[in-house]
Scaffold this motif. Structure first.
Motif, PDB file in Angstrom:
ATOM      1  N   VAL A  20       0.858  -1.188   0.000  1.00 42.42           N
ATOM      2  CA  VAL A  20       0.000   0.000   0.000  1.00 42.42           C
ATOM      3  C   VAL A  20       0.895   1.238   0.000  1.00 42.42           C
ATOM      4  CG1 VAL A  20      -1.764   1.309   1.235  1.00 42.42           C
ATOM      5  CG2 VAL A  20      -1.839  -1.192   1.249  1.00 42.42           C
ATOM      6  N   THR A  21       0.569   2.202  -0.868  1.00 46.25           N
ATOM      7  CA  THR A  21       1.345   3.447  -0.911  1.00 46.25           C
ATOM      8  C   THR A  21       0.474   4.631  -0.544  1.00 46.25           C
ATOM      9  OG1 THR A  21       0.874   3.793  -3.261  1.00 46.25           O
ATOM     10  CG2 THR A  21       2.886   2.576  -2.709  1.00 46.25           C
ATOM     11  N   THR A  22       1.092   5.653  -0.017  1.00 48.63           N
ATOM     12  CA  THR A  22       0.398   6.905   0.328  1.00 48.63           C
ATOM     13  C   THR A  22       1.130   8.042  -0.365  1.00 48.63           C
ATOM     14  OG1 THR A  22       1.709   7.000   2.371  1.00 48.63           O
ATOM     15  CG2 THR A  22      -0.505   6.075   2.521  1.00 48.63           C
ATOM     16  N   LEU A  23       0.981   8.120  -1.687  1.00 47.82           N
ATOM     17  CA  LEU A  23       1.692   9.105  -2.491  1.00 47.82           C
ATOM     18  C   LEU A  23       0.778  10.279  -2.835  1.00 47.82           C
ATOM     19  CD1 LEU A  23       3.575   6.728  -4.954  1.00 47.82           C
ATOM     20  CD2 LEU A  23       4.476   7.805  -2.883  1.00 47.82           C
TER      21      LEU A  23
ATOM     22  N   GLU B 270      -1.971  18.129  -4.235  1.00 49.56           N
ATOM     23  CA  GLU B 270      -3.294  17.531  -4.421  1.00 49.56           C
ATOM     24  C   GLU B 270      -3.806  16.876  -3.142  1.00 49.56           C
ATOM     25  OE1 GLU B 270      -3.779  16.209  -9.059  1.00 49.56           O
ATOM     26  OE2 GLU B 270      -2.998  14.764  -7.630  1.00 49.56           O
ATOM     27  N   HIS B 271      -2.940  16.696  -2.164  1.00 50.93           N
ATOM     28  CA  HIS B 271      -3.354  16.040  -0.922  1.00 50.93           C
ATOM     29  C   HIS B 271      -4.367  16.918  -0.189  1.00 50.93           C
ATOM     30  CE1 HIS B 271      -3.145  13.168   2.223  1.00 50.93           C
ATOM     31  NE2 HIS B 271      -2.594  13.972   3.106  1.00 50.93           N
TER      32      HIS B 271
ATOM     33  N   ALA C  44      -2.720  22.679   0.604  1.00 54.82           N
ATOM     34  CA  ALA C  44      -3.722  21.787   0.021  1.00 54.82           C
ATOM     35  C   ALA C  44      -4.933  22.527  -0.516  1.00 54.82           C
ATOM     36  CB  ALA C  44      -4.179  20.769   1.074  1.00 54.82           C
ATOM     37  N   ARG C  45      -5.100  23.792  -0.184  1.00 53.21           N
ATOM     38  CA  ARG C  45      -6.351  24.478  -0.505  1.00 53.21           C
ATOM     39  C   ARG C  45      -6.340  25.202  -1.853  1.00 53.21           C
ATOM     40  NH1 ARG C  45      -3.771  27.397   3.567  1.00 53.21           N
ATOM     41  NH2 ARG C  45      -3.299  29.590   3.087  1.00 53.21           N
ATOM     42  N   ALA C  46      -5.528  24.711  -2.783  1.00 55.88           N
ATOM     43  CA  ALA C  46      -5.464  25.355  -4.095  1.00 55.88           C
ATOM     44  C   ALA C  46      -6.527  24.857  -5.047  1.00 55.88           C
ATOM     45  CB  ALA C  46      -4.082  25.143  -4.706  1.00 55.88           C
TER      46      ALA C  46
END
Length: 274
Positions: free
Chosen positions: A16-19, A37-38, A60-62
């Protein structure tokens, strides 16, 4: 062959990855825009590498998303498309409609990369380095642009070409005209819109006929648009003079704003001779 940091390599090889994708934009005025994008801000501290070029807090708010990166081996242009909505009131991550309209993002340098959002300091996987291409705005206030790869440069003409009109810029070394002696100052006295206004102009002597500044350039020296410029579509002399710009200024024009204005050239032989 790409060598990845050991910690990031081990993470990618796991089940499992968290990219998450991050981007780093350098505007034309040098301002850095950092985003991801997170759904949470990510901070890369650069631990163990004081000169880490990716250190910083990526916001993150973009509201920006990116398409798949496409690369080819036949020298065709490889691009990545990015789109997002811009909230003018929040001015998120310094990415505003006014700055886009002002051209601060034209050909801006961009780096996009992957990080493990659970451990951002484990390293980065660079996806694309290049420059922002043409920016398009939709009726819904959404902006869409391409991140152009380095191969894009190979499609551009870098030599002079022959044409029916002059390719020199009025006032440059090949033109030879002293543009400073033809440049005057002005002060806004009334505003019709963000591209049309009245102004008192310091004509000096002699006073040129109406249309002398058609195709010229207004450069703002005081006001919200200070430092920005725009081409002149129509110049009507009078007291005050009327100025119509080709495009609206990115920020509001207000009474009392000051500017310089210089004449234009239609690149014809007759204009050059005169």
């Amino acid at each position: 062959m790409r060598t990845l940091p050991a910690a990031l390599q081990a993470h990618i090889e796991g089940r499992v990855t968290t990219l998450a994708v991050c981007w780093r934009i350098t505007r034309r005025d040098g301002v850095l825009i950092l985003g991801t994008e997170h759904d949470q801000d990510l901070t890369i501290s650069g631990a163990g590498s004081p000169t880490n070029p990716y250190a910083g807090t990526y916001l993150a708010r973009a509201g920006i998303t990116g398409s798949n990166v496409r690369s080819t081996s036949d020298m065709s242009v490889d691009n990545m498309e990015v789109e997002g909505a811009i909230d003018n009131e929040l001015q998120v991550v310094d990415l505003s409609a006014a700055d886009i309209e002002a051209g601060l993002f034209d050909d801006a340098a961009v780096v996009t990369f992957l990080v493990n959002w659970q451990a951002p300091d484990d390293g980065q996987i660079v996806l694309r380095t290049g420059n922002i291409g043409e920016i398009r705005r939709t009726a819904e206030g959404q902006y869409k642009t391409e991140l152009r790869g380095l191969a894009q440069r190979l499609t551009q003409n870098i030599v002079r070409t022959y044409g029916s009109s002059c390719d020199a810029e009025l006032g440059d070394a090949r033109c030879g005209i002293d543009i400073d002696s033809l440049t005057i100052t002005g002060t806004v006295t009334a505003v019709t819109s963000n591209r049309q206004f009245s102004a008192t102009l310091d004509y000096g002597s002699p006073v040129q006929a109406s249309g002398f500044f058609d195709g010229g350039l207004v450069e703002w020296t005081l006001g919200e648009n200070a430092g920005f410029s725009m081409e002149v579509k129509q110049d009507t002399h009078g007291s005050p003079g009327e100025i119509l710009l080709y495009l609206p200024m990115p920020r509001d024009i207000e009474v009392g704003d000051t500017f310089t204005i210089r004449p234009g050239c239609d690149k014809s032989a007759a204009m050059c001779k005169g």
